[in-house]
Design an enzyme around this catalytic site. Structure first.
Site, mmCIF file in Angstrom:
data_model
loop_
_atom_site.group_PDB
_atom_site.id
_atom_site.type_symbol
_atom_site.label_atom_id
_atom_site.label_comp_id
_atom_site.label_asym_id
_atom_site.label_seq_id
_atom_site.Cartn_x
_atom_site.Cartn_y
_atom_site.Cartn_z
ATOM 1 N N LYS A 171 0.864 -1.197 0.000
ATOM 2 C CA LYS A 171 0.000 0.000 0.000
ATOM 3 C C LYS A 171 0.897 1.242 0.000
ATOM 4 C CE LYS A 171 -1.868 2.939 2.623
ATOM 5 N NZ LYS A 171 -1.764 4.130 1.756
ATOM 6 N N GLY A 204 -4.956 5.567 4.269
ATOM 7 C CA GLY A 204 -4.514 4.781 5.421
ATOM 8 C C GLY A 204 -5.691 4.246 6.202
ATOM 9 N N GLY A 208 -5.109 0.932 4.264
ATOM 10 C CA GLY A 208 -4.049 0.567 5.205
ATOM 11 C C GLY A 208 -4.605 -0.248 6.358
ATOM 12 N N CYS A 280 13.661 10.982 7.132
ATOM 13 C CA CYS A 280 13.589 10.569 8.539
ATOM 14 C C CYS A 280 14.940 10.626 9.243
ATOM 15 C CB CYS A 280 13.002 9.179 8.638
ATOM 16 S SG CYS A 280 13.764 8.070 7.474
ATOM 17 N N GLU A 378 9.371 16.063 15.158
ATOM 18 C CA GLU A 378 9.840 15.900 13.789
ATOM 19 C C GLU A 378 9.136 16.941 12.914
ATOM 20 O OE1 GLU A 378 8.557 12.319 11.762
ATOM 21 O OE2 GLU A 378 10.621 11.987 11.115
HETATM 22 P P1 NAD Z 1 2.144 8.411 7.762
HETATM 23 O O1 NAD Z 1 2.396 7.637 8.990
HETATM 24 O O2 NAD Z 1 1.126 9.476 7.792
HETATM 25 O O3 NAD Z 1 1.689 7.426 6.583
HETATM 26 C C1 NAD Z 1 2.501 6.325 6.190
HETATM 27 C C2 NAD Z 1 1.627 5.308 5.473
HETATM 28 O O4 NAD Z 1 0.695 4.768 6.420
HETATM 29 C C3 NAD Z 1 0.789 5.876 4.328
HETATM 30 O O5 NAD Z 1 0.727 4.936 3.286
HETATM 31 C C4 NAD Z 1 -0.587 6.042 4.980
HETATM 32 O O6 NAD Z 1 -1.649 6.013 4.051
HETATM 33 C C5 NAD Z 1 -0.622 4.830 5.887
HETATM 34 N N1 NAD Z 1 -1.569 4.911 7.015
HETATM 35 C C6 NAD Z 1 -2.059 6.024 7.605
HETATM 36 N N2 NAD Z 1 -2.936 5.672 8.583
HETATM 37 C C7 NAD Z 1 -2.961 4.321 8.618
HETATM 38 C C8 NAD Z 1 -3.649 3.365 9.418
HETATM 39 N N3 NAD Z 1 -4.480 3.732 10.383
HETATM 40 N N4 NAD Z 1 -3.440 2.050 9.186
HETATM 41 C C9 NAD Z 1 -2.593 1.661 8.224
HETATM 42 N N5 NAD Z 1 -1.915 2.511 7.422
HETATM 43 C C10 NAD Z 1 -2.087 3.829 7.619
HETATM 44 O O7 NAD Z 1 3.572 8.961 7.281
HETATM 45 P P2 NAD Z 1 3.894 9.870 6.033
HETATM 46 O O8 NAD Z 1 3.412 11.244 6.320
HETATM 47 O O9 NAD Z 1 3.462 9.194 4.778
HETATM 48 O O10 NAD Z 1 5.500 9.826 6.031
HETATM 49 C C11 NAD Z 1 6.280 10.614 6.863
HETATM 50 C C12 NAD Z 1 6.701 9.846 8.091
HETATM 51 O O11 NAD Z 1 7.394 8.670 7.708
HETATM 52 C C13 NAD Z 1 7.662 10.614 8.968
HETATM 53 O O12 NAD Z 1 7.310 10.484 10.309
HETATM 54 C C14 NAD Z 1 9.006 9.922 8.713
HETATM 55 O O13 NAD Z 1 9.941 10.029 9.746
HETATM 56 C C15 NAD Z 1 8.574 8.528 8.485
HETATM 57 N N6 NAD Z 1 9.602 7.809 7.742
HETATM 58 C C16 NAD Z 1 10.395 6.927 8.416
HETATM 59 C C17 NAD Z 1 11.407 6.266 7.733
HETATM 60 C C18 NAD Z 1 12.313 5.294 8.426
HETATM 61 O O14 NAD Z 1 13.025 4.598 7.735
HETATM 62 N N7 NAD Z 1 12.319 5.208 9.741
HETATM 63 C C19 NAD Z 1 11.583 6.501 6.370
HETATM 64 C C20 NAD Z 1 10.751 7.397 5.729
HETATM 65 C C21 NAD Z 1 9.753 8.048 6.421
#
Ligand code: NAD
Length: 485
Positions: A171, A204, A208, A280, A378
Site C-alpha cells: 500500500k 490509510g 491501510g 527521517c 519531527e
Molecule cells: P504516515 O504515517 O502518515 O503514513 C505512512 C503510510 O501509512 C501511508 O501509506 C498512509 O496512508 C498509511 N496509514 C495512515 N494511517 C494508517 C492506518 N491507520 N493504518 C494503516 N496505514 C495507515 O507517514 P507519512 O506522512 O506518509 O511519512 C512521513 C513519516 O514517515 C515521517 O514520520 C518519517 O519520519 C517517516 N519515515 C520513516 C522512515 C524510516 O526509515 N524510519 C523513512 C521514511 C519516512
C-alpha cells in the site's frame, strides 16, 4: 492526466473511488488515483495467499535470477521512473535519478544475490539426536509506505520479501502511488508469477487499516510516522501479526572543535536539506562545540545560501517543493511556534519568483533550550536547529533527550572520542565524520519510538523468514518411558 489504478493478480483495476493528485511543485493535476476499498485489499490478500505456494517453492536460485532481471530492467527504465518520482514528490530530478533510483537498483541487486544465501543450521545434540533449523518464508506480507522516498522504500521492502519467497500486498502512500505501480509491473514482466506482487493505493484509514487487520497477512512492514506505527501495533494485535516498523526521527549531529570543517559543512548541507528535509534521518539537531560555533555558523549560512531551489524537473535544481499544501502548513507552523518559544532564525533562503508549488526555503534556526518544539518534534522539512555545547557528557545526554532514536552523527578527529560518543548515542544508525547514505548491505532501523526490527542487510532478509526447528532421532529405538518395571 495519467491514471494510477490498483495492480492485483497481474492486472490493472480501476476502483470506483478516485481522487486527483496534483504535482506538488506546479499544482497542475498529475494523476487520477484509484483508492482501494477494504474489499479490494481483502481480494489482493487472498490472491497473494494463493500465489504463496508456488513462489515460496520456487528455487531460491531462480528467484534470484528473476531479481537480477529486475535490476537490468530498472537500469533501462531509470529515467522514466525518476521522472515519475520527481513529479509525484516534488524532489529534484538529480536526487531521484542518482540517489533514489540508484538506491533501488543497488537494493534489488543485493537481495538478488542474497536469495541463494538463506541457510539454516545443523546441530548434534547428542549421538542420537540431530537438530536442523530451516528458514521458511513467513507468508503474505503487507507493506505500507510513506511518500518521502516512495521507490527507494518500496525496494527496501519488496526486494527482500521476494528474495525470501514471500508474496506481498503493497500500500503506497495515496500521494505517491504511481512509481510503485510501475515498479510492480516491471517486476511482473521479469517473470514473477501473477499474484506475487500486488499494489493497492488508497487511504490509510481504509486500505491501510484493511491490510493491517487482514487475517491472511503474516507480517506487516510499515514505514511512516510514529503515531500511525503505534496504531498499527494496536490494530494488528488480534492476529498477533509480526511487525517491523520504521518510524520517525530527530537525528542529532555532534560536531566537536577538531572536526574537519570542509567535510562537515558539505555533509550537513546534505544531512539537513537533501530531499527538502523530508527525510527521517535528516540532521535536525546540530550540536556545535562552543569554540567553533560562530565560525561554523558563518560558513554554514554561506553554503545554505548557495542551494538552488527551483522546479524539480530542471537538471540544476537542488531543492524542490514539499509534498503537499497540508505539509507546508505543518512545517510553517512548527517554525512559527519555535520562534514564539524563543528561537531565532539565523538564515532563511528565498523562494524565487514564479515558483508555484508548496515550496519552503532552507532555514537555520538557533535554539536555546531543549523544550523548543524543534528540539523534540519531527518537522520533516528543510529546517535545521542549531545549538552550542561545551561538555561531552552533557551533549550526549541532550542528544538522547528525545523519544526518537533513529540516526545520528559524530564529528571529531579523535578516534577514541568518536567511538565513545557514537556508542552512547541512543540511535540505530550512526555516522562518524560523514553523514547520510544508507547502504543496502548495512542493517537499518531505529530504537525507542523510531521503530521495531531492521531493514536492509542480511538482518532485513531475516525479517521475512521464520525459523523452524526439526529434531531427528538417529538412534535405533527410543527408550521405554511407560510400563517400565
Ligand atoms: P504516515 O504515517 O502518515 O503514513 C505512512 C503510510 O501509512 C501511508 O501509506 C498512509 O496512508 C498509511 N496509514 C495512515 N494511517 C494508517 C492506518 N491507520 N493504518 C494503516 N496505514 C495507515 O507517514 P507519512 O506522512 O506518509 O511519512 C512521513 C513519516 O514517515 C515521517 O514520520 C518519517 O519520519 C517517516 N519515515 C520513516 C522512515 C524510516 O526509515 N524510519 C523513512 C521514511 C519516512
Amino acid at each position: 492526466m495519467r491514471s494510477s489504478p490498483l495492480y492485483i493478480n497481474g492486472k490493472f483495476i480501476n476502483s470506483k473511488k478516485t481522487y486527483i493528485r496534483e504535482n506538488p511543485a506546479t499544482l497542475d493535476p498529475l494523476q487520477e488515483v484509484s483508492l482501494a476499498s477494504k474489499k479490494d485489499v481483502d481480494h489482493a490478500c487472498s490472491v497473494a495467499l494463493n500465489a504463496f505456494k508456488t513462489w515460496s517453492e520456487t528455487p531460491p536460485a531462480f528467484r534470484g535470477q528473476i531479481l537480477f532481471r529486475v535490476v537490468a530492467q530498472l537500469k533501462e527504465k531509470i529515467n522514466f521512473l525518476s521522472l515519475i518520482n520527481t513529479q509525484e514528490t516534488g524532489k529534484p530530478i538529480k536526487e531521484s535519478t542518482l540517489v533514489e533510483l540508484g538506491g533501488v537498483i543497488r537494493t534489488f541487486e543485493y537481495y538478488a544475490g542474497l536469495a541463494t544465501k538463506i541457510k539454516g543450521t545443523s546441530q548434534v545434540i547428542n549421538k542420537e539426536l540431530l537438530s536442523l533449523t530451516i528458514k521458511e518464508p513467513i507468508g503474505v506480507v503487507g507493506q505500507i509506505l510513506p511518500w518521502n522516498f516512495p521507490l527507494l522504500l518500496a525496494s527496501w521492502k519488496i526486494a527482500p520479501a521476494l528474495a525470501s519467497g514471500c508474496t506481498v500486498v503493497v500500500k503506497p502512500s495515496e500521494l505517491t502511488p504511481h512509481g510503485t505501480i510501475e515498479l510492480a509491473k516491471i517486476i511482473s514482466d521479469c517473470g514473477v508469477p501473477d499474484g506475487v506482487i500486488n499494489v493497492c493505493p488508497g487511504s490509510g484509514e481504509e486500505a491501510g487499516d484493511a491490510l493491517v487487520k487482514n487475517k491472511k497477512i503474516a507480517k506487516i512492514s510499515f514505514t511512516g510516522s510514529s503515531i500511525v506505527g503505534k496504531s498499527i501495533v494496536r490494530n494488528s494485535s488480534d492476529n498477533l501479526t509480526k511487525l517491523s516498523l520504521e518510524l520517525g526521527g530527530k537525528a542529532p549531529n555532534i560536531i566537536f572543535d577538531d572536526a574537519n570543517l570542509d567535510s562537515c559543512l558539505e555533509a550537513n548541507l546534505r544531512g539537513g536539506f537533501f530531499n527538502q528535509g523530508e527525510n527521517c534521518t535528516a540532521v535536525t539537531r546540530l550540536f556545535v562545540h562552543k569554540k567553533i560555533y560562530n565560525k561554523f555558523i558563518s560558513l554554514y549560512k554561506k553554503r545554505i545560501a548557495e542551494i538552488n531551489m527551483d522546479e524539480p524537473d530542471k537538471n540544476n535544481s537542488e531543492m524542490g517543493s514539499l509534498i503537499s499544501k497540508a505539509h507546508l502548513k505543518k512545517v510553517t507552523s512548527c517554525v512559527d511556534k519555535s520562534i514564539k518559544q524563543g528561537s531565532k532564525i539565523i538564515f532563511q533562503g528565498k523562494i524565487k519568483k514564479g515558483l508555484n508549488g508548496h515550496y519552503f526555503p532552507p532555514t537555520l534556526i538557533e535554539i536555546l533550550d531543549t523544550k523548543n518544539i524543534l528540539f523534540k518534534e519531527e518537522v520533516f522539512g528543510p529546517v535545521v536547529a542549531i545549538m552550542k555545547f561545551e561538555d561531552e557528557n552533557k551533549v550526549i545526554s541532550m542528544a538522547n533527550e528525545t523519544n526518537y532514536g533513529l540516526a545520528g552523527g559524530v564529528w571529531t578527529q579523535d578516534i577514541s572520542r568518536a567511538i565513545r560518543v557514537a556508542s552512547q548515542v541512543d540511535a540505530g544508525y550512526l555516522w562518524v565524520n560523514t553523514y547520510g547514505g544508507i547502504i543496502p548491505e548495512t542493517p537499518y532501523g531505529g530504537f525507542k519510538q523510531s521503530g521495531l526490527g531492521k531493514e536492509l542487510g542480511s538482518e532485513g532478509l531475516e525479517e521475512y523468514l521464520r525459523v523452524k526447528n526439526i529434531s531427528i532421532f538417529t538412534g535405533r529405538s527410543l527408550p521405554k518411558w511407560y510400563g517400565k518395571k
